[in-house]
Design a protein around this motif. Sequence first.
Motif, short mmCIF file in Angstrom:
data_model
loop_
_atom_site.label_atom_id
_atom_site.label_comp_id
_atom_site.label_asym_id
_atom_site.label_seq_id
_atom_site.Cartn_x
_atom_site.Cartn_y
_atom_site.Cartn_z
N GLY A 71 0.92 -1.00 -0.04
CA GLY A 71 0.15 0.05 0.05
C GLY A 71 1.08 1.19 0.59
O GLY A 71 2.15 1.15 0.31
N PHE A 115 -0.73 5.91 -7.73
CA PHE A 115 -1.25 7.14 -6.72
C PHE A 115 -0.65 8.15 -7.75
O PHE A 115 0.41 8.41 -8.35
CB PHE A 115 -1.03 6.68 -5.50
CG PHE A 115 -1.88 5.41 -4.42
CD1 PHE A 115 -3.15 5.20 -4.10
CD2 PHE A 115 -1.40 4.50 -4.35
CE1 PHE A 115 -3.54 4.73 -3.43
CE2 PHE A 115 -1.31 2.99 -4.36
CZ PHE A 115 -2.46 3.72 -3.56
N LEU A 156 -8.01 2.78 4.57
CA LEU A 156 -7.57 2.67 3.30
C LEU A 156 -8.51 1.22 2.85
O LEU A 156 -8.58 0.14 1.59
CB LEU A 156 -5.90 1.83 2.72
CG LEU A 156 -5.10 3.39 3.36
CD1 LEU A 156 -4.04 2.77 3.67
CD2 LEU A 156 -5.24 3.71 1.88
N ARG A 157 -9.05 0.16 4.00
CA ARG A 157 -9.78 -0.59 3.52
C ARG A 157 -10.65 -0.99 2.83
O ARG A 157 -11.35 -1.58 2.17
CB ARG A 157 -10.27 -1.73 4.98
CG ARG A 157 -8.56 -1.61 5.85
CD ARG A 157 -8.79 -2.23 7.16
NE ARG A 157 -7.47 -2.86 7.91
CZ ARG A 157 -7.66 -3.37 9.15
NH1 ARG A 157 -8.86 -3.97 9.49
NH2 ARG A 157 -6.49 -3.79 9.45
N ASP A 158 -11.60 0.35 2.91
CA ASP A 158 -12.28 0.58 2.41
C ASP A 158 -12.44 1.02 0.88
O ASP A 158 -12.78 0.97 -0.09
CB ASP A 158 -13.59 1.64 2.89
CG ASP A 158 -13.78 1.91 4.02
OD1 ASP A 158 -14.04 0.60 4.24
OD2 ASP A 158 -14.23 2.67 5.31
N GLN A 159 -10.68 1.09 0.54
CA GLN A 159 -11.05 1.39 -0.92
C GLN A 159 -11.02 -0.15 -1.57
O GLN A 159 -11.12 -0.68 -1.62
CB GLN A 159 -9.65 1.70 -1.11
CG GLN A 159 -9.13 2.68 -0.79
CD GLN A 159 -9.98 4.09 -1.31
OE1 GLN A 159 -9.77 4.25 -2.02
NE2 GLN A 159 -10.18 5.39 -0.37
N PRO A 160 -11.49 0.79 -3.09
CA PRO A 160 -11.95 -1.08 -3.43
C PRO A 160 -10.25 -2.16 -4.31
O PRO A 160 -10.87 -3.08 -4.51
CB PRO A 160 -11.94 -0.57 -5.47
CG PRO A 160 -12.89 1.17 -4.63
CD PRO A 160 -11.64 1.31 -4.07
N TRP A 161 -9.46 -1.19 -4.55
CA TRP A 161 -7.98 -1.97 -4.69
C TRP A 161 -7.79 -2.13 -3.52
O TRP A 161 -6.86 -4.08 -3.49
CB TRP A 161 -7.28 -1.06 -5.48
CG TRP A 161 -6.44 0.22 -4.39
CD1 TRP A 161 -6.90 1.37 -3.73
CD2 TRP A 161 -5.57 -0.39 -3.30
NE1 TRP A 161 -6.55 2.08 -2.91
CE2 TRP A 161 -5.78 1.07 -1.79
CE3 TRP A 161 -4.55 -1.01 -2.97
CZ2 TRP A 161 -5.00 1.21 -1.28
CZ3 TRP A 161 -4.37 -1.56 -1.52
CH2 TRP A 161 -3.76 0.48 -0.61
N TYR A 162 -8.01 -2.34 -2.40
CA TYR A 162 -7.49 -2.79 -1.30
C TYR A 162 -8.22 -4.25 -0.68
O TYR A 162 -7.79 -5.57 -1.00
CB TYR A 162 -7.92 -2.21 0.38
CG TYR A 162 -7.56 -2.76 1.78
CD1 TYR A 162 -6.12 -2.90 2.13
CD2 TYR A 162 -7.68 -3.37 1.83
CE1 TYR A 162 -5.56 -3.08 3.13
CE2 TYR A 162 -7.67 -3.96 3.52
CZ TYR A 162 -6.47 -3.60 3.79
OH TYR A 162 -5.86 -4.19 4.78
N ARG A 163 -9.39 -4.38 -0.81
CA ARG A 163 -10.24 -4.90 -0.91
C ARG A 163 -10.69 -6.19 -2.66
O ARG A 163 -10.13 -7.88 -2.16
CB ARG A 163 -11.71 -5.12 -1.23
CG ARG A 163 -12.47 -3.98 -0.14
CD ARG A 163 -14.36 -3.79 0.32
NE ARG A 163 -14.82 -3.65 -1.02
CZ ARG A 163 -14.88 -2.10 -1.49
NH1 ARG A 163 -14.28 -1.17 -0.06
NH2 ARG A 163 -15.16 -1.58 -2.82
#
Length: 467
Positions: free
Chosen positions: A301, A330, A378-385
Amino acid sequence: MSADWLGSLVSINCGATLGVYQGEVTSVDQASQTISLRQPFHNGIKCPVPEVTFSAMDIKELKILEIPNGVCRNSSSQGVPTDPCPASSGFSGRSTGAAGCGGPSSSAPMAVPRKASAVGRAVSQATPKKNGVKNGGGGPMKVKDDECFGDGMDPGLDTDFDFEGNLALFDKAAVFSQIDTSERRGNGARSRGTPGERTPSRYRHDENILEAEPIVYRQITVPQQGGKEYCTDSGLVVPSIPYELHKRLLSVAERHGLTLERRLEMTGVCASQMALTLLGGPNRLTPKNVHQRPAVALLCGPHVQGAQGISCGRHLANHEVEVILFLPNFVKMLESLTNELTLFGKTGGKQVSSIKDLPETPVDLVINCLDCHENAFLRDQPWYRAAADWANQNRAPVLSIDPPVSGQEQAVEAKWSLSLGLPLPLAESAGRVYLCDIGVPRQVFQEVGVSYHSPFGCKFVIPLHSA
């Protein structure tokens, strides 16, 4: 008739200046009035030259020690004519015994008296046999051995040692009975001193026989407990610390010169060393196994934890590991993250920004650096999930580097987790916890109130167990 005396052993006295010579007659020259001896001895010492020739005018006295037919002759010059018979030997020097008229075939040879001269005895003992042959031959080296050691061999040395008879003298039952008696007197320990001496207790092979101070297993104390304690393989207690104390420790270390770049490099080296061990170590990474290079997927990340993961990936790529780095695009990134990306690009490793570009088949190891200690959004970001789902669906084991504390549930279930400096109170989903030495000096620990003694010993990464 001079040839009749060839091979005889004689002793020639040339007076006080030249001394006494002994040797075997090799020639008698009637014309030049000379006599030659081979293997001569001078005053009892062997001469360095193989042959010596004497003139008749130098000879004061001549004694015959042994003649070829084995009859020994030795006499003094008293009562012996001084004028030898020229027809017999042809030698006009002064002689005694059989060197006079009559030669070796004389019908009345002179008897050899028992009291021979000291020089004569020394020569007869030290002079080798004729032609240098002794005990069946042996050549020059055998002659030298005989001259050194002589003939006085102990006949008992030729007798074979009786091993069976000697073994029969050993009473095994009596000896073991004596040992048992000594052990009972020593209260179970074998006594090696005096009968009344107190013997020490028995020790195992892995015990230290020297008395030492008792081991203190709690060598690290912290002002604030993290709520969880661990212990090393040797039993040393390593307490966990809250994230606030961990953050303050790193801040003080940076103020003393342990910068972020140094910590990133140290973390990358230790994490890559652990990863190489998990990949098989020397059993997998060998020159003969280049067609089966291990593959590692690295999920990072946009934070310091991501930079630590990229540093680890760079060292893995330098060790011929196939590294695939996932890092979304980013607009703005940390300077340390940018620097690590630049170095990683020099290794030939692969970098992707989409989950679709990650391998569909399982890799050998997944290294998770998606989480951050502070930014939980950051856990709510689509790339993270999407990255977390890919890691959970890929059947490869997961290694998490510097995961967050147990208050934040981890989206990727790990098999191993690597903590830095001192451990945080991690959740059960962190798997087995390992501790990494990032080089924080003891004085820095003391400045934040931590009494610290290194638990690492000879290693930089050690496993921790729940206390």
